[in-house]
Scaffold this motif. Structure first.
Motif, mmCIF file in Angstrom:
data_model
loop_
_atom_site.group_PDB
_atom_site.id
_atom_site.type_symbol
_atom_site.label_atom_id
_atom_site.label_comp_id
_atom_site.label_asym_id
_atom_site.label_seq_id
_atom_site.Cartn_x
_atom_site.Cartn_y
_atom_site.Cartn_z
ATOM 1 N N GLU A 197 -7.375 3.200 -6.336
ATOM 2 C CA GLU A 197 -7.706 3.476 -4.939
ATOM 3 C C GLU A 197 -9.144 3.082 -4.663
ATOM 4 O O GLU A 197 -9.991 3.082 -5.560
ATOM 5 C CB GLU A 197 -7.542 4.975 -4.643
ATOM 6 N N THR A 201 -12.666 4.977 0.716
ATOM 7 C CA THR A 201 -11.649 5.367 1.692
ATOM 8 C C THR A 201 -10.487 6.140 1.075
ATOM 9 O O THR A 201 -9.757 6.819 1.792
ATOM 10 C CB THR A 201 -11.065 4.127 2.394
ATOM 11 N N TRP A 227 0.818 -1.214 0.000
ATOM 12 C CA TRP A 227 0.000 0.000 0.000
ATOM 13 C C TRP A 227 0.850 1.262 0.000
ATOM 14 O O TRP A 227 0.405 2.319 -0.413
ATOM 15 C CB TRP A 227 -0.950 0.009 1.186
ATOM 16 N N SER A 228 2.103 1.133 0.445
ATOM 17 C CA SER A 228 2.992 2.301 0.492
ATOM 18 C C SER A 228 3.628 2.613 -0.863
ATOM 19 O O SER A 228 4.246 3.662 -1.029
ATOM 20 C CB SER A 228 4.087 2.067 1.529
ATOM 21 N N ARG A 245 -7.902 4.797 0.020
ATOM 22 C CA ARG A 245 -6.674 4.027 0.263
ATOM 23 C C ARG A 245 -6.328 3.201 -0.968
ATOM 24 O O ARG A 245 -7.211 2.762 -1.697
ATOM 25 C CB ARG A 245 -6.856 3.092 1.467
#
Length: 88
Positions: free
Chosen positions: A36, A40, A12-13, A42
């Motif tokens: 994404e 959210t 995710w980074s 994310r």
């Protein structure tokens, strides 16, 4: 003609810049899009890279598929055309 490449199992980074740098080692990258979550915002751990040259794209796929990147083994292959699904 450009080739669209699926990149999955990303941490995710991982950023678009990270992916662009990895693929640029094999040729010109015309776009990078990490997907994404709509709600959210994310990262969902996958995205798409577009490369202008088919030979460069295949070299990148061969070299990066299964490669350790940010602690994860990437899944890299030619993207399949999107299939429209009905919305409920």
């Amino acid at each position: 003609m450009s080739k669209n490449i699926y990149v999955g199992n990303m941490a995710w980074s991982t950023t678009e810049a990270d992916i662009r740098t990895a693929f640029e080692a094999y040729g010109e990258v015309s776009s990078v899009k990490l997907i994404e979550d709509r709600e959210t915002g994310r990262p969902r751990g996958f995205g798409f890279v577009e490369m202008n040259n088919d030979t460069d794209a295949m070299s990148a796929i061969d070299a990066l598929n299964g490669n350790n990147f940010d602690g994860r083994a990437l899944t890299v292959n030619e993207a399949k055309p999107r299939v429209e699904r009905p919305r409920w």
